[in-house]
Write a protein that holds these residues in place. Sequence first.
Motif, PDB file in Angstrom:
ATOM      1  N   LYS A 266       0.811  -1.225   0.000  1.00  0.00           N
ATOM      2  CA  LYS A 266       0.000   0.000   0.000  1.00  0.00           C
ATOM      3  C   LYS A 266       0.842   1.272   0.000  1.00  0.00           C
ATOM      4  O   LYS A 266       0.532   2.214  -0.679  1.00  0.00           O
ATOM      5  CB  LYS A 266      -0.935  -0.012   1.204  1.00  0.00           C
ATOM      6  N   GLY A 267       1.912   1.270   0.766  1.00  0.00           N
ATOM      7  CA  GLY A 267       2.605   2.554   0.942  1.00  0.00           C
ATOM      8  C   GLY A 267       4.061   2.528   0.533  1.00  0.00           C
ATOM      9  O   GLY A 267       4.917   2.977   1.292  1.00  0.00           O
ATOM     10  N   PHE A 268       4.337   2.036  -0.670  1.00  0.00           N
ATOM     11  CA  PHE A 268       5.738   1.955  -1.089  1.00  0.00           C
ATOM     12  C   PHE A 268       6.389   3.346  -1.090  1.00  0.00           C
ATOM     13  O   PHE A 268       7.530   3.510  -0.663  1.00  0.00           O
ATOM     14  CB  PHE A 268       5.845   1.316  -2.477  1.00  0.00           C
ATOM     15  N   SER A 269       5.628   4.347  -1.555  1.00  0.00           N
ATOM     16  CA  SER A 269       6.220   5.690  -1.653  1.00  0.00           C
ATOM     17  C   SER A 269       6.625   6.203  -0.265  1.00  0.00           C
ATOM     18  O   SER A 269       7.560   7.001  -0.150  1.00  0.00           O
ATOM     19  CB  SER A 269       5.276   6.662  -2.342  1.00  0.00           C
ATOM     20  N   ALA A 270       5.943   5.739   0.778  1.00  0.00           N
ATOM     21  CA  ALA A 270       6.300   6.193   2.120  1.00  0.00           C
ATOM     22  C   ALA A 270       7.587   5.525   2.633  1.00  0.00           C
ATOM     23  O   ALA A 270       8.209   6.006   3.572  1.00  0.00           O
ATOM     24  CB  ALA A 270       5.152   5.897   3.084  1.00  0.00           C
ATOM     25  N   LEU A 271       7.964   4.430   1.997  1.00  0.00           N
ATOM     26  CA  LEU A 271       9.183   3.719   2.422  1.00  0.00           C
ATOM     27  C   LEU A 271      10.418   4.257   1.730  1.00  0.00           C
ATOM     28  O   LEU A 271      11.534   4.030   2.163  1.00  0.00           O
ATOM     29  CB  LEU A 271       9.088   2.237   2.031  1.00  0.00           C
ATOM     30  N   SER A 272      10.191   4.882   0.594  1.00  0.00           N
ATOM     31  CA  SER A 272      11.330   5.272  -0.242  1.00  0.00           C
ATOM     32  C   SER A 272      11.362   6.776  -0.454  1.00  0.00           C
ATOM     33  O   SER A 272      10.401   7.480  -0.159  1.00  0.00           O
ATOM     34  CB  SER A 272      11.218   4.570  -1.592  1.00  0.00           C
ATOM     35  N   ALA A 273      12.495   7.245  -0.968  1.00  0.00           N
ATOM     36  CA  ALA A 273      12.624   8.673  -1.292  1.00  0.00           C
ATOM     37  C   ALA A 273      13.187   8.785  -2.700  1.00  0.00           C
ATOM     38  O   ALA A 273      13.975   7.935  -3.123  1.00  0.00           O
ATOM     39  CB  ALA A 273      13.566   9.327  -0.307  1.00  0.00           C
ATOM     40  N   TYR A 274      12.764   9.809  -3.397  1.00  0.00           N
ATOM     41  CA  TYR A 274      13.264  10.021  -4.756  1.00  0.00           C
ATOM     42  C   TYR A 274      13.807  11.442  -4.850  1.00  0.00           C
ATOM     43  O   TYR A 274      13.069  12.402  -4.647  1.00  0.00           O
ATOM     44  CB  TYR A 274      12.117   9.820  -5.753  1.00  0.00           C
TER      45      TYR A 274
ATOM     46  N   SER B   2      18.315  19.205  -0.998  1.00  0.00           N
ATOM     47  CA  SER B   2      17.294  18.374  -1.666  1.00  0.00           C
ATOM     48  C   SER B   2      17.325  16.959  -1.103  1.00  0.00           C
ATOM     49  O   SER B   2      16.278  16.348  -0.880  1.00  0.00           O
ATOM     50  CB  SER B   2      17.561  18.272  -3.170  1.00  0.00           C
ATOM     51  N   ILE B   3      18.542  16.448  -0.891  1.00  0.00           N
ATOM     52  CA  ILE B   3      18.667  15.098  -0.340  1.00  0.00           C
ATOM     53  C   ILE B   3      18.117  15.097   1.100  1.00  0.00           C
ATOM     54  O   ILE B   3      17.356  14.211   1.484  1.00  0.00           O
ATOM     55  CB  ILE B   3      20.150  14.622  -0.385  1.00  0.00           C
ATOM     56  N   GLY B   4      18.462  16.145   1.842  1.00  0.00           N
ATOM     57  CA  GLY B   4      18.017  16.251   3.240  1.00  0.00           C
ATOM     58  C   GLY B   4      16.504  16.265   3.362  1.00  0.00           C
ATOM     59  O   GLY B   4      15.933  15.602   4.241  1.00  0.00           O
ATOM     60  N   VAL B   5      15.844  17.010   2.478  1.00  0.00           N
ATOM     61  CA  VAL B   5      14.376  17.089   2.500  1.00  0.00           C
ATOM     62  C   VAL B   5      13.777  15.685   2.330  1.00  0.00           C
ATOM     63  O   VAL B   5      12.797  15.320   2.962  1.00  0.00           O
ATOM     64  CB  VAL B   5      13.894  18.067   1.394  1.00  0.00           C
ATOM     65  N   GLU B   6      14.415  14.889   1.487  1.00  0.00           N
ATOM     66  CA  GLU B   6      13.909  13.529   1.249  1.00  0.00           C
ATOM     67  C   GLU B   6      14.294  12.573   2.381  1.00  0.00           C
ATOM     68  O   GLU B   6      13.624  11.583   2.604  1.00  0.00           O
ATOM     69  CB  GLU B   6      14.438  12.978  -0.091  1.00  0.00           C
ATOM     70  N   LEU B   7      15.393  12.892   3.060  1.00  0.00           N
ATOM     71  CA  LEU B   7      15.866  11.979   4.115  1.00  0.00           C
ATOM     72  C   LEU B   7      15.188  12.208   5.462  1.00  0.00           C
ATOM     73  O   LEU B   7      15.414  11.458   6.404  1.00  0.00           O
ATOM     74  CB  LEU B   7      17.380  12.132   4.317  1.00  0.00           C
ATOM     75  N   ILE B   8      14.373  13.248   5.512  1.00  0.00           N
ATOM     76  CA  ILE B   8      13.812  13.637   6.813  1.00  0.00           C
ATOM     77  C   ILE B   8      13.046  12.486   7.474  1.00  0.00           C
ATOM     78  O   ILE B   8      13.076  12.329   8.686  1.00  0.00           O
ATOM     79  CB  ILE B   8      12.954  14.930   6.655  1.00  0.00           C
ATOM     80  N   THR B   9      12.393  11.653   6.661  1.00  0.00           N
ATOM     81  CA  THR B   9      11.607  10.542   7.230  1.00  0.00           C
ATOM     82  C   THR B   9      12.466   9.298   7.445  1.00  0.00           C
ATOM     83  O   THR B   9      11.942   8.247   7.785  1.00  0.00           O
ATOM     84  CB  THR B   9      10.438  10.168   6.311  1.00  0.00           C
ATOM     85  N   ASP B  10      13.752   9.429   7.194  1.00  0.00           N
ATOM     86  CA  ASP B  10      14.689   8.318   7.321  1.00  0.00           C
ATOM     87  C   ASP B  10      14.288   7.131   6.438  1.00  0.00           C
ATOM     88  O   ASP B  10      14.114   6.003   6.931  1.00  0.00           O
ATOM     89  CB  ASP B  10      14.780   7.894   8.804  1.00  0.00           C
TER      90      ASP B  10
END
Length: 666
Positions: A152-160, A230-238
């Motif tokens: 259901k939530g693949f996008s929540a597991l990954s960052a692009y 940009s990387i940091g913004v995506e890494l915020i959710t670890d």
Amino acid sequence: MVLEKDKKLQGKIVASDQNLDVESDDNSGELQRKHSFDVDPLKRNNDQEGGRKIFKPSTKKQMQLTFENIVIRTVPKVKKCCKGPNYEPPKAKSILNDVSGTILPGQFLSIIGASGAGKTTLLNFLSGREISQNLLKTGKIYVNGVDRDKMKGFSALSAYVQQDDILFQTMTVRECLEFAAKLKLSGTYDEKINRVEEIVKELRLNKCQNTKIGGPLIKGVSGGERKRTSIGVELITDPQLIFLDEPTTGLDSFTATSVMETLRDLAQTGRTVISTIHQPNSDIFEMFDRLMLLAQGKIIYFNEARLSVDYFASIGQRCPELSNPADYFMSMMSIESHEEEDTEDKQALMRSHTQILEQYTQKIDFFDQSYQNSSLKNDYTFRAPNISEVSDADINNQQTGWCYQLGLLIQRNFLNTLRLPQTSYVKVIVTVITAIFTIILFQNCDGTPQGVQNRNGALFFMTMTIAFNAIQNIILIFPDERPVFLREVNNNMYSVTAYFFGKVIAEIPISIITPVLFGCIVYFSIGLSTAHSYTFPLFLGILILIYCTGGSYALIISSIFSDKQLAVTLTPVLIIPFMLFAGFFVNQDNIPIWLIEFQYLSFFKYGYQALFLCMHETEVSKKCNPVSDFNSPETLGESIIALAAMFVGCYTISLFIMKMLSKKYE
Ligand SMILES: Nc1ncnc2c1ncn2[C@@H]1O[C@H](COP(=O)(O)OP(=O)(O)OP(=O)(O)O)[C@@H](O)[C@H]1O
């Protein structure tokens, strides 16, 4: 260093590839392998970097990404009209040709290949981003053994991390990170701020954290700092799975190396990092962990980067000494340039082109076959033993409340307006200058026939000025914001309606200040009606409504066209026809019958009509009875209602377009 390493490797290669130890004997050219799983990213982090720990080890479940038999090709459109005896239907173009592989936690995969090799398509497909509708896609992707299509939530597991740094130029590095933390993380305010602190430290953004991102109008951080933000913004959710599209493009060699170091460090804490790379230099190549070479949509190498030089030497492609292996591989995978370009014989040229293409295809097929038969071939059936299935508990699909999102968006929009010169004080200056022009051009709007003519001209000019002011405001600003909106909305940071209302509410002050300032300067200076106490406020109210409707109309245009230049170029074409229906240039009785309905879509018509009727319905001296001359079919009240309806209608349409857009980019 590369060469030294290569020499060492020429004897016996012992490598741990995705938990495989690989032995190679250069004489026989045979590469043998034996399985032994030993991924301890933290140990590697300490061992390899001399105890240097940059990223905090993640406590989240590690991710293994496996892709099986991915085929992506175009679906040719057969044109019925062109079918004839000699008609040859267009052929399907293969973009990815049955590619498979697996990437383990702690690995940093770099994908390189010539332009058009299929790197971006593969990255997009792996990351679950939308792939063009005209492409046929087959194949399976598994995350820790779970079919991604069933998750259901693949996008929540990954960052692009996209190639372009899509950030608000007016915000500081820290503000960007805080904005993302507030909307993407659950927990208390302090916890969110702590996470920002961590990211600032990990990505070495301390020095620039209070510097604006910057852009054409604002001086800001350096390219590398922007990329790290940009990387940091995506890494915020670890996230445990990180995709990056050409993160080093546009950066100088030093900065590019530093960004790659960051990614390598990130992978060494157990995260799975997958990135396409454009033209890596030898320093960057040195840093590669896993390397995938893509050519004509086929994987011709996918294993440890340090084994690649020897592997290609073993199949007759020896990288010259002192050369950057990445450059060598790129030239090896590129189609050779045409040596007979000068020939005038077009058929010979065509034949030669076809021959070169055939030779190139044969060469890639050979690489493909060699890789398929090689012991270095990535074993996509391999499953890391300590990897468990992803469950709902691992998926952080958190979304904050609508009102909280709205509040943050309004705050950001206000900040953006204040910090962008063209939306704040320059706008005020432009308003004052156009008001002065109006005064110079349309003096003496008294009750005499000449004064009435002046007044009509002034009212039309005001309608134009106010409307274009609003249109320009939106057309010049929204296209820049659009990619940020799409990125954030697709990252589940806020809903489309929260963004939309945040935008509308933040526009309120400027939608009032601009027309009111203009109206106050002009109204008494050119002698408009003072017959009733309500005429002036009514006049200002109509100006505000014209401004808002113009802005809402422009929002439709700028939501449709992603390119700012295109939106700016097309605006006059899309606006002028409505302007002509305003009743000033063209007598409405002269409008052709088939075009007559269009006038009801013109906000200029209702805006001008409302201003006109506001003046003349309240005029004491009606010496030349201008209302009957104007032949207005609607009353003042009807005109105002029509204008307000258009304002609401245009905003509703743009909200609908934004919703469609966000779905398209999901
Ligand atoms: N929607 C599409 N319709 C038709 N062809 C497409 C489509 N998307 C991609 N292609 C083609 O597929 C090939 C691979 O495209 P892709 O963007 O993945 O290449 P790339 O390796 O990332 O190239 P670059 O390094 O230049 O970005 C190209 O020839 C491209 O023209």
